[in-house]
Design a protein around this motif. Structure first.
Motif, mmCIF file in Angstrom:
data_model
loop_
_atom_site.group_PDB
_atom_site.id
_atom_site.type_symbol
_atom_site.label_atom_id
_atom_site.label_comp_id
_atom_site.label_asym_id
_atom_site.label_seq_id
_atom_site.Cartn_x
_atom_site.Cartn_y
_atom_site.Cartn_z
ATOM 1 N N PHE A 39 32.267 38.137 43.959
ATOM 2 C CA PHE A 39 31.564 38.578 45.154
ATOM 3 C C PHE A 39 30.069 38.741 44.963
ATOM 4 O O PHE A 39 29.343 38.923 45.929
ATOM 5 C CB PHE A 39 32.158 39.884 45.672
ATOM 6 N N LEU A 106 37.531 42.368 42.457
ATOM 7 C CA LEU A 106 36.775 42.231 43.689
ATOM 8 C C LEU A 106 35.687 43.301 43.768
ATOM 9 O O LEU A 106 34.527 43.026 44.041
ATOM 10 C CB LEU A 106 37.773 42.410 44.826
ATOM 11 N N LEU A 107 36.086 44.544 43.472
ATOM 12 C CA LEU A 107 35.123 45.642 43.551
ATOM 13 C C LEU A 107 34.042 45.508 42.491
ATOM 14 O O LEU A 107 32.867 45.727 42.769
ATOM 15 C CB LEU A 107 35.851 46.966 43.356
ATOM 16 N N VAL A 108 34.448 45.144 41.278
ATOM 17 C CA VAL A 108 33.455 45.116 40.209
ATOM 18 C C VAL A 108 32.410 44.045 40.513
ATOM 19 O O VAL A 108 31.214 44.248 40.292
ATOM 20 C CB VAL A 108 34.128 44.912 38.832
ATOM 21 N N LEU A 110 31.611 42.938 43.577
ATOM 22 C CA LEU A 110 30.821 43.426 44.708
ATOM 23 C C LEU A 110 29.720 44.363 44.229
ATOM 24 O O LEU A 110 28.572 44.284 44.651
ATOM 25 C CB LEU A 110 31.717 44.196 45.672
ATOM 26 N N MET A 111 30.109 45.265 43.326
ATOM 27 C CA MET A 111 29.147 46.252 42.836
ATOM 28 C C MET A 111 28.104 45.588 41.947
ATOM 29 O O MET A 111 26.945 45.975 41.938
ATOM 30 C CB MET A 111 29.881 47.344 42.074
ATOM 31 N N MET A 112 28.543 44.587 41.195
ATOM 32 C CA MET A 112 27.585 43.844 40.375
ATOM 33 C C MET A 112 26.548 43.194 41.289
ATOM 34 O O MET A 112 25.356 43.152 40.974
ATOM 35 C CB MET A 112 28.357 42.782 39.583
#
Lengths: 306, 377
Positions: A39, A106-108, A110-112
């Motif tokens: 993401f 997915l979250l990691v 997005l946060m990256m």
């Protein structure tokens, strides 16, 4: 509406479609090798655009003013730097979470992406404001009955098409491409056949990110402006395009990219409400499409194994 | 005997948390704050290392909730004149309320909602429009905010149900972007400038007047805090009841393995719709209260970035544990407001923190405990 204005809209739609397709190809490549969604891809793109801008500024300071040399250096350096960032993200953020729930990946990522975006905003000089991007291509235009066809747009389109075609040839015709396809099909079998899994993954991420860098530079050259948040929307649209097309499918990504651009253009031109609603319309159609075909137009061939 | 020990430990913990929060909110100098942060980190590290809380006999959930409620109420009364600190506490409670909604969706049914801030915004805008154009009682306006969020949520419930994994993520992300763009270009909702709205009034009780009860006087935020505490208590209990009932077990089954759940005759769509709806309702109510309290709403408050913050709170706290949600909300809301160095780098730090947590401690600060189905001896 005059024919000339229509031509302008179509041209704009095709340009957008090419950018979206370039981004979507990246998403689909990553999904192919690792079955994950990267993401932060959109923000990797923004990073590429800002590297291009920084290289240009450095060249101007050094006194290199020939546009041809500037252009080549800007594109090459930005592609290489962005490929390196993409590979680093894969090595230190994505691969350590291999085997974790897909939600975490997915979250990691997005946060990256947020980390990259905020880093541009905070650490690029004046990064919180939109930055002017130089016009490095010849801007001569040909008048075609009220429609001004500009040379720089043609060059960008041709380069984008060549890159996508080149990627396709690379994946289908070379040994490294074969390795990528092997990993995409079955990681374990590929490993037993002696393919260096990690190297293939890192290379694929580098390749996809370099394509994104080109899309970023293309965006900058087309609008003459880059912005730290530009990657968010481009990334989501590229992701949407890859999803509409069906993940893991190169043709699907290209079709999805142009389809999304077509939706936006239709939303801006042909519908009764104000053109400001074009994104609302395009995203609404995407959501509706997903309700009808939950795995995209060219569906992912998968069945549940228990 | 054991039960008393557990209760005593829980009470002591509640008091310690309240005192710590008070000290943190009242601390002025950056050094004092830095020391307090270090103390908390050290205490957390010691507690995890020595597993000191594993030896404490379990406390009845109801007792723990009562202690927490008393602790927060006590904290608010101790801060009664301090507007800024009370505002922060109120914002924490609002975020907890909204995140409890996402907690039902993600922690129980496994629906990842990247449009939390959008449903929060639906509540806020509904409250603004209703109070400007109708004379609806304000308590009903809050309910209407939640109901509207549910209604808007049903627009995307079909694609949410039909898609899975990455495809499902796209639906809510696309919706979040769609919603924000819609607010920005829609002139009747104020466009990018947003809308102003009034205080909450319930009968003769005006929420923006300072509190005066006999000799006791305090900031007007105490009104909102009282309302929020009541709302939180209600929804917290509802969620706990849900979790401990067979509905919670069904939801767990749906989240852990849809195929297996379906073979046992659990209707997946029904439970997913229930969780999605209830979650959006909570987010909507929280949004309505927040809009009234701040008195002003704009599309910028409901961006995709804000939705990401809500999801990261869930993850930081530990998916599936409401206590974790509360702790993480407090950290994420208060820390950057008090440590001014962080203010500018806030989003960078959140994001970096979540990346590190996902790599090194993917279960979050307070992970959910294993469900114990057998009655304890």
């Amino acid at each position: 509406m005059t024919l000339g204005l229509l031509g302008q809209y179509v041209m704009n739609g095709v340009m957008l479609g090419m950018m979206y397709a370039l981004v979507a190809v990246g998403f689909t490549l990553f999904f192919g090798v690792l079955d994950i969604i990267q993401f932060s891809h959109g923000d990797v793109l923004a990073f590429g655009a800002f590297v291009a801008l920084a290289v240009w500024a450095a060249l101007v300071k050094l006194g290199l003013v020939s546009p041809a040399i500037q252009l080549v250096l800007v594109v090459v350096v930005s592609a290489l730097a962005t490929a390196a960032v993409g590979a680093l993200v894969a090595r230190f953020v994505v691969l350590p979470l291999k085997g974790a729930p897909s939600l975490n990946v997915l979250l990691v990522t997005l946060m990256m992406g947020t980390v990259l975006r905020e880093a541009i905003r905070l650490f690029y000089p004046g990064g919180s404001q939109p930055q002017r991007f130089p016009a490095l291509l010849p801007t001569t235009g040909y008048d075609l009955g009220g429609f001004n066809l500009r040379l720089d747009n043609l060059i960008l389109l041709a380069a984008g098409a060549l890159l996508i075609a080149g990627t396709h040839l690379f994946i289908t015709r070379t040994r490294l491409g074969l390795a990528i396809r092997a990993v995409a099909q079955d990681e374990e079998t590929a490993r037993t056949m002696g393919i260096d899994f990690r190297a293939v993954v890192l290379f694929t991420f580098g390749l996809g990110s370099a394509l994104a860098a080109f899309a970023g530079a293309m965006d900058g050259l087309y609008y003459n402006e880059v912005y730290f948040g530009m990657g968010l929307l481009l990334g989501v649209i590229g992701f949407a395009a890859a999803i509409i097309g069906g993940l893991g499918n190169l043709y699907g990504a290209v079709i999805g990219g142009f389809l999304f651009a077509a939706l936006q253009t239709i939303g801006a031109v042909a519908l009764p409400f104000a053109s400001a609603y074009k994104d609302v319309f395009a995203f609404a159609v995407v959501i509706a499409l997903m309700a009808v075909r939950p795995t995209g137009l060219i569906g992912e061939r998968a069945s549940e194994r228990v | 005997m054991n039960r008393w020990r557990g209760a005593a430990v829980a009470a002591a913990l509640a008091v310690a948390c309240a005192v710590y929060a008070w000290a943190f909110l009242r601390a002025e100098s950056q050094q004092a704050l830095a020391i307090l942060v270090l103390v908390a980190v050290a205490a957390g590290a010691v507690a995890t290392r020595t597993r000191v809380f594993d030896k404490v006999p379990p406390v009845p959930e109801r007792l723990a909730q009562a202690f927490a409620l008393v602790a927060v109420a006590g904290l608010c009364l101790a801060l009664r004149e301090d507007d800024f600190s009370l505002l922060l506490v109120a914002r924490v409670l609002i975020v907890v309320l909204a995140c409890l909604g996402l907690h039902i969706q993600l922690g129980h049914a496994g629906i990842l909602n990247f449009a939390g801030a959008s449903f929060f915004g639906v509540g806020g805008y509904t409250a603004a429009v209703l109070t400007r154009s109708t004379g609806l009682p304000h308590l009903l306006v809050l309910v209407a905010g939640g109901a509207m969020a549910v209604l808007i949520g049903t627009l995307i419930v079909v694609p949410v149900l039909r898609t899975r994994g990455h495809y499902a993520a796209l639906i809510t992300i696309a919706f979040a972007l769609l919603f924000r763009t819609f607010l920005e270009v829609n002139d009747s909702l104020g466009g990018p400038q947003g809308l102003k709205l009034r205080e909450i009034r319930i009968g003769p009780w005006r929420f923006n007047d300072p509190v005066e009860l006999g000799p006791f006087a305090g900031s007007f935020y105490l009104n909102y805090l009282a309302l929020l505490l009541v709302l939180l208590a209600i929804f917290w209990i509802v969620i706990q009841r849900l979790e401990r009932s067979w509905i919670g077990i069904d939801l767990d089954a749906v989240r852990l393995d849809e195929t297996a759940a379906a073979t046992f005759g659990i209707e997946i769509a029904r439970w997913k719709i229930l969780a999605f709806t209830l979650g959006n309702f909570l987010a909507g109510v929280a949004g309505a209260v927040s809009a009234h309290m701040v008195g002003f709403i704009a599309p910028n408050n409901y961006s995709f970035g804000e939705s990401l913050v809500l999801v990261s709170i869930l993850l930081l706290g530990g998916v599936g544990n409401p206590w974790g949600v509360a702790l993480a909300s407090a950290i994420v809301v208060i820390l950057p407001e008090k440590l001014q160095v962080l203010q500018e780098y806030r989003f960078l730090l959140y994001a970096g923190m979540v990346v590190l947590i996902l790599i090194f401690r993917p279960v979050g600060l307070l992970p959910r405990r294993m469900r114990r189905l057998a009655s304890s001896p």
